[in-house]
Motif scaffolding. Structure first.
Motif, PDB file in Angstrom:
ATOM      1  N   HIS A   1      12.357  51.632  58.855  1.00  0.00           N
ATOM      2  CA  HIS A   1      12.611  52.811  58.021  1.00  0.00           C
ATOM      3  C   HIS A   1      11.327  53.627  57.918  1.00  0.00           C
ATOM      4  O   HIS A   1      10.227  53.068  57.865  1.00  0.00           O
ATOM      5  CB  HIS A   1      13.094  52.391  56.634  1.00  0.00           C
TER       6      HIS A   1
ATOM      7  N   ASP B   1      14.794  57.065  53.748  1.00  0.00           N
ATOM      8  CA  ASP B   1      14.907  57.819  54.998  1.00  0.00           C
ATOM      9  C   ASP B   1      13.786  58.848  55.079  1.00  0.00           C
ATOM     10  O   ASP B   1      12.902  58.915  54.208  1.00  0.00           O
ATOM     11  CB  ASP B   1      16.278  58.473  55.111  1.00  0.00           C
ATOM     12  N   SER B   2      13.824  59.649  56.101  1.00  0.00           N
ATOM     13  CA  SER B   2      12.742  60.602  56.346  1.00  0.00           C
ATOM     14  C   SER B   2      12.638  61.663  55.256  1.00  0.00           C
ATOM     15  O   SER B   2      11.604  62.322  55.128  1.00  0.00           O
ATOM     16  CB  SER B   2      12.932  61.273  57.707  1.00  0.00           C
ATOM     17  N   GLU B   3      13.684  61.831  54.466  1.00  0.00           N
ATOM     18  CA  GLU B   3      13.658  62.812  53.385  1.00  0.00           C
ATOM     19  C   GLU B   3      13.335  62.174  52.047  1.00  0.00           C
ATOM     20  O   GLU B   3      13.359  62.845  51.008  1.00  0.00           O
ATOM     21  CB  GLU B   3      15.002  63.534  53.316  1.00  0.00           C
ATOM     22  N   GLY B   4      13.013  60.859  52.036  1.00  0.00           N
ATOM     23  CA  GLY B   4      12.648  60.177  50.809  1.00  0.00           C
ATOM     24  C   GLY B   4      13.806  59.674  49.990  1.00  0.00           C
ATOM     25  O   GLY B   4      13.621  59.275  48.831  1.00  0.00           O
ATOM     26  N   ASN B   5      15.012  59.673  50.560  1.00  0.00           N
ATOM     27  CA  ASN B   5      16.180  59.171  49.846  1.00  0.00           C
ATOM     28  C   ASN B   5      16.344  57.676  50.092  1.00  0.00           C
ATOM     29  O   ASN B   5      16.152  57.194  51.213  1.00  0.00           O
ATOM     30  CB  ASN B   5      17.443  59.899  50.307  1.00  0.00           C
TER      31      ASN B   5
END
Length: 617
Positions: free
Chosen positions: A37, A65-69
């Motif tokens: 991740h 994820d890449s958006e911080g979620n």
């Protein structure tokens, strides 16, 4: 600002600066797997309710994820319980648990850090490994493994150093079903003998620092927001109460020579020895030859291995701070994080690793004196007991002898000099490695000057290397005009140029010399690890001037006396700033102690010597 203060306080104990060693290549073809991740996300101050209604607080770090979620799904959980305020774990405080939680989270774990009861943001009163706190540790594992946690798959591992390592042992002793493996670094086994009162004298180097650190971090206002002002105020009041109801009274009692100065139920409750026989999960231990828990960590390994629990130990040339960091890479199995990942991937994640046991033997240890690393199946196994008898009289600048046979009679006087120990490896060890962390410990690595403050006995130059591994017993006949005092024994290697390398040490208050043979350890019928009760009932003041045998437990080491070097023992009456007598014992301690060696009163040292056939890696 608040977190900066926390990190600064924590640095005093955990040596956040300069701990990371250069990465060492593993001895096998195993390499750490890549990240699953791209990031992680943390929920702070999550409520962890205990069975008595007290609410502890946790920071839960999840894969993102890449958006911080947060990534949906259930993951195995790695857990740390700390008394040093979990807020300091963010940023540089990650070194306090020996690794960055994000390393594991990005590889598919949820990481949970919980403030112990009465510390950080958690409710209740801190009582340092009380029965209630130790019950908490099992309940915290159950909480993390519960299906009610939407991010947990029910499989939990634990890691961390020192306090966090000890918490793992207590948690495992509760046998929570979700706990699959632990990785304690530099843990204790017996808080009284390991650190609080080694030999029956009071540790004044580390214990006040440690108690002050926990209390100090607790007095920093918790991180609750404006919506919880009542909780924040209550936390602060609880911390003040804890300082006045536990920390201060305990220190005062011990200093005055009252209940806290003696071993008994108070320390038994706070010692992992009380739960070792209940631990059955795979355990990976890290210990240090100059560590605060130099005595205890190998005893944990011994107990678990003898009971058939899957256990491994790396025992390296580290003080407490170094053993809490990434010095483990020196052993040759990769960085500490890599090694933990491999352990947890197999035992917590359930990933097959058929070469784990062949790559990493039960015991890997460093040998002081050669710098070599060795492998072994047991801590005490192939060794043989070897005795050296004290011979003749030690005079300033003129050592007595250590001989195999035919010792000369002698009587050596040890003066009560309260500066003995001040510039030695002992100072660094019993201040948790702080001098080493700030770069001044090397000024006191040569023990020759300290040895002038006591009685010294040594062999001639060794014709061949003498290797040892394990605990040592110094059996000394002593007398004193006051009936009490302390023996501080150092075991050293003397180089041809006169440099004295202190390998290890041991201490014994004369009035605590009563020996429990049933709990002592023997090798080839010879005593190598005495067990003294250290209770008030067992205390026996000596008759002034009467000669009595005193067995001094010298803490275990792994070392070699190379060819051309001499084995030395030195005996002092103080070890400052490590130990001081209680106020009650202080007057009697300020008198000379005589060491006797004669046919009627033989004095000797017994070492666990390794046969010459064992090889290093």
């Amino acid at each position: 600002m608040r977190r900066s203060l926390l990190a600064l306080l924590l640095a005093l104990l955990t040596g956040l600066a300069g701990l990371t060693a250069a990465d060492a290549a593993p001895t096998s073809g195993w390499t750490a797997r890549a990240e699953d991740h791209p990031g992680s996300v943390t929920e702070t101050d999550v409520e962890v309710p205990m069975s008595d209604g007290t609410v502890l607080r946790a920071d839960v770090r999840r894969p993102a994820d890449s958006e911080g979620n947060p990534v949906e799904g259930r993951f195995p959980v790695l857990l740390t319980i700390t008394a040093y305020n979990k807020s300091a774990i963010d940023g540089p405080g990650a070194a306090a648990i020996g690794s960055d939680p994000g390393f594991f989270v990005k590889r598919g774990y949820v990481h949970v850090t919980v403030d112990a009861r009465g510390t950080g943001s958690s409710g209740g009163d801190w009582q340092a490994f009380s029965a209630r706190e130790n019950t908490d540790s099992g309940e915290i594992v159950n909480w993390a493994a519960s299906p009610e946690r939407p991010w947990s798959n029910g499989s939990v591992g634990m890691h961390g150093a020192s306090y966090m390592g000890i918490s793992q042992l207590f948690a495992a002793g509760n046998r929570p079903p979700g706990l699959k493996a632990i990785f304690p670094q530099v843990p204790a086994v017996d808080t009284y003998r390991d650190v609080v009162a080694s030999g029956g004298a009071l540790d004044v180097g580390f214990i006040p620092l440690w108690l002050g650190l926990v209390t100090g971090t607790g007095l920093i206002p918790p991180a609750y927001g404006p919506a919880e002002p009542d909780n924040a105020l209550q936390m602060y009041l609880d911390r003040v109460q804890g300082a006045t109801s536990f920390t201060a009274p305990t220190l005062l009692e011990a200093t005055l020579g009252l209940n806290a100065a003696f071993d008994g139920p108070f320390y038994a409750e706070r010692s992992p020895a009380s739960v070792l026989d209940r631990i059955d999960v795979p355990t990976f231990l890290v210990g240090g030859e100059y560590d605060l828990f130099q005595r205890g960590t190998p005893m944990v390994f011994d107990n678990l291995q003898q009971r058939g629990v899957p256990v491994k130990m790396i025992f390296g040339p580290w003080d407490h701070l170094q053993g809490s960091g990434d010095g483990v890479a020196e052993a040759g199995y990769g960085t500490l994080q890599d090694l933990q990942l491999r352990w947890f991937d197999h035992h917590v994640r359930g990933q097959a690793d058929p070469s784990l046991d062949t790559d990493i033997p039960p015991l890997t240890y460093h040998e002081i004196g050669s710098g070599q690393w060795f492998e072994a199946d047991q801590w005490i196994g192939e060794q043989r007991a070897r005795r050296f008898q004290l011979s003749g009289t030690s005079m300033p600048g003129l050592p007595g002898g250590l001989v195999d046979s035919d010792p000369r009679p002698g009587r050596s006087t040890v003066a009560p000099l309260p500066i003995s120990g001040l510039c030695t490896r002992s100072t660094n060890q019993w201040t948790a490695g702080t001098p080493n962390a700030i770069g001044i410990a090397q000024l006191c690595h040569d023990n020759r000057w300290n040895d002038l403050s006591g009685a010294v006995f040594e062999t001639g130059p060794m014709s061949e290397a003498m290797r040892m591994r394990g605990p040592i017993n110094a059996h000394l006949h002593a007398s004193t005009p006051t009936g009490n005092g302390m023996l501080s024994v150092s075991v050293s290697s003397v180089a041809p140029d006169g440099t004295v390398d202190r390998l290890t040490g041991g201490w014994q208050v004369l009035s605590h010399r009563s020996l429990d043979e049933s709990r002592s350890r023997y090798l080839d019928g010879e005593l190598i690890q005495p067990f003294h009760p250290f209770t008030e009932d067992a205390q026996r003041t000596m008759e002034p001037g009467e000669v009595e045998p005193v067995d001094v437990e010298v803490f275990p080491t792994a070392a070699v006396i190379p060819p051309g070097h001499k084995l030395r023992i030195s005996v002092q009456a103080f070890d400052v700033p490590h130990l001081l007598p209680t106020v009650r014992d202080l007057p009697a301690a300020l008198s000379p102690v005589a060491i006797h060696n004669s046919p009627e009163h033989p004095s000797e040292i017994t070492l666990p010597v390794i046969p010459a056939t064992e090889g290093n890696r």
